[in-house]
Design an enzyme around this catalytic site. Sequence first.
Site, mmCIF file in Angstrom:
data_model
loop_
_atom_site.group_PDB
_atom_site.id
_atom_site.type_symbol
_atom_site.label_atom_id
_atom_site.label_comp_id
_atom_site.label_asym_id
_atom_site.label_seq_id
_atom_site.Cartn_x
_atom_site.Cartn_y
_atom_site.Cartn_z
ATOM 1 N N ALA A 51 11.894 -20.381 -53.427
ATOM 2 C CA ALA A 51 10.472 -20.608 -53.738
ATOM 3 C C ALA A 51 9.594 -19.423 -53.356
ATOM 4 C CB ALA A 51 9.995 -21.882 -53.035
ATOM 5 N N SER A 70 19.406 -24.934 -66.984
ATOM 6 C CA SER A 70 18.990 -23.926 -67.967
ATOM 7 C C SER A 70 19.405 -24.327 -69.368
ATOM 8 C CB SER A 70 19.626 -22.577 -67.655
ATOM 9 O OG SER A 70 19.294 -21.626 -68.655
ATOM 10 N N TYR A 92 26.750 -17.505 -65.934
ATOM 11 C CA TYR A 92 25.463 -18.182 -65.771
ATOM 12 C C TYR A 92 25.449 -19.488 -66.582
ATOM 13 C CZ TYR A 92 20.429 -19.017 -65.778
ATOM 14 O OH TYR A 92 19.187 -19.592 -65.630
ATOM 15 N N ALA A 125 27.925 -21.213 -67.735
ATOM 16 C CA ALA A 125 28.912 -22.162 -67.202
ATOM 17 C C ALA A 125 28.400 -22.814 -65.920
ATOM 18 C CB ALA A 125 30.235 -21.445 -66.940
HETATM 19 P P1 NAI Z 1 13.637 -15.372 -59.773
HETATM 20 O O1 NAI Z 1 14.724 -14.374 -59.807
HETATM 21 O O2 NAI Z 1 12.256 -14.945 -60.072
HETATM 22 O O3 NAI Z 1 13.623 -16.106 -58.340
HETATM 23 C C1 NAI Z 1 14.829 -16.581 -57.800
HETATM 24 C C2 NAI Z 1 14.610 -17.179 -56.426
HETATM 25 O O4 NAI Z 1 15.891 -17.612 -55.952
HETATM 26 C C3 NAI Z 1 14.058 -16.206 -55.398
HETATM 27 O O5 NAI Z 1 13.182 -16.894 -54.532
HETATM 28 C C4 NAI Z 1 15.304 -15.759 -54.618
HETATM 29 O O6 NAI Z 1 15.016 -15.441 -53.270
HETATM 30 C C5 NAI Z 1 16.156 -17.014 -54.677
HETATM 31 N N1 NAI Z 1 17.576 -16.723 -54.557
HETATM 32 C C6 NAI Z 1 18.349 -15.975 -55.371
HETATM 33 N N2 NAI Z 1 19.605 -15.916 -54.909
HETATM 34 C C7 NAI Z 1 19.627 -16.634 -53.757
HETATM 35 C C8 NAI Z 1 20.627 -16.933 -52.808
HETATM 36 N N3 NAI Z 1 21.877 -16.496 -52.919
HETATM 37 N N4 NAI Z 1 20.281 -17.706 -51.756
HETATM 38 C C9 NAI Z 1 19.039 -18.167 -51.616
HETATM 39 N N5 NAI Z 1 18.047 -17.923 -52.472
HETATM 40 C C10 NAI Z 1 18.339 -17.161 -53.533
HETATM 41 O O7 NAI Z 1 14.107 -16.533 -60.753
HETATM 42 P P2 NAI Z 1 13.295 -17.649 -61.577
HETATM 43 O O8 NAI Z 1 13.114 -17.174 -62.952
HETATM 44 O O9 NAI Z 1 12.134 -18.116 -60.815
HETATM 45 O O10 NAI Z 1 14.426 -18.785 -61.647
HETATM 46 C C11 NAI Z 1 14.436 -19.945 -60.839
HETATM 47 C C12 NAI Z 1 15.483 -20.891 -61.377
HETATM 48 O O11 NAI Z 1 15.200 -21.196 -62.745
HETATM 49 C C13 NAI Z 1 16.908 -20.321 -61.347
HETATM 50 O O12 NAI Z 1 17.817 -21.327 -60.980
HETATM 51 C C14 NAI Z 1 17.122 -19.900 -62.778
HETATM 52 O O13 NAI Z 1 18.478 -19.875 -63.122
HETATM 53 C C15 NAI Z 1 16.360 -20.966 -63.530
HETATM 54 N N6 NAI Z 1 15.978 -20.579 -64.877
HETATM 55 C C16 NAI Z 1 15.193 -19.468 -65.082
HETATM 56 C C17 NAI Z 1 14.859 -19.093 -66.359
HETATM 57 C C18 NAI Z 1 14.012 -17.886 -66.655
HETATM 58 O O14 NAI Z 1 13.913 -17.472 -67.811
HETATM 59 N N7 NAI Z 1 13.363 -17.287 -65.677
HETATM 60 C C19 NAI Z 1 15.342 -19.860 -67.534
HETATM 61 C C20 NAI Z 1 16.135 -21.017 -67.198
HETATM 62 C C21 NAI Z 1 16.436 -21.340 -65.911
#
Ligand code: NAI
Length: 252
Positions: free
Chosen positions: A10, A145, A158, A160
């Site tokens: 978050a 997703s 991703y 999968a």
């Molecule tokens: P982002 O990359 O902007 O933020 C990701 C967040 O997850 C960050 O707060 C980061 O610190 C945290 N994070 C990453 N790896 C981590 C780990 N190993 N341990 C703990 N925290 C970790 O990504 P976004 O776009 O906000 O994505 C959030 C969710 O939404 C993800 O699950 C992503 O797969 C999903 N999603 C995103 C889409 C997009 O187009 N941005 C589309 C569909 C799904």
Amino acid sequence: MTLSILVTGASRGIGAAIAHELAGRGHRVCVHAGRDLQAAEAVREALPGTGHAVAIGDVADPEACRQLVDAATRDLGGIDVLVNNAGIFEAHPVDTVSFEDWQRAWRRTLDVNLVGPANLAWLVARRLLDRPSGPNGGRLISVGSRGAYRGEPATPAYGASKAALHSMTQSLAVALAPHGILAAAVAPGFVETDMGRTVLDGPGGDAVRAQSPFDRVAAPEEVAQAVAWLATDAPLWVSGTVVDANGASYLR
Ligand code: NAI
């Protein structure tokens, strides 16, 4: 009723928007980040309301998951709702990547996007089941997703991982329904975040925007509203659902 809600990942993007949406609805939020405590603190400071918390830790590490759930339970006074949002999106095209990088990408992606959320779901579910007052009202929400349903060529792990996350949600919904616990997921299409921009700012960006009849991608807040609804207001009867939040992009 004020709920205590742990939102992983978050510190930015969709997770930060979820934290804002939930806090704006009067709930207490633990803002979790992978490593960036400062970013998590900044999100927490901007949240409306009081009683919020921060935590860091790699969700791929089971011990870090245990510590995260302990810290959030302590700082929020319990956890009513888990939002499994943290995730990674790494390209590893089969036609160009080395075998070593292929293995590394698969392992890391599944650890972060699937095994971590599964471990957190177990840890939170078991606490809900052990509550002296009973588990009613507990919720396990995951951010899946649209990539789960598509043959995205560069990100097979991703897709999968997210398909498996949707499936895990359905299993949890069935297993926990007798205890009054809801499990559900939101499956966004592309969203304007750091992760989304890795594709949107590239040569395929316009084609991705054109997938939706709205001719754009989502703002993080639009996905956050769907997640917050499942996490707080949605009736138990929608348990097991995976809500599509992709701007009708299948239908065009
Ligand atoms: P982002 O990359 O902007 O933020 C990701 C967040 O997850 C960050 O707060 C980061 O610190 C945290 N994070 C990453 N790896 C981590 C780990 N190993 N341990 C703990 N925290 C970790 O990504 P976004 O776009 O906000 O994505 C959030 C969710 O939404 C993800 O699950 C992503 O797969 C999903 N999603 C995103 C889409 C997009 O187009 N941005 C589309 C569909 C799904």
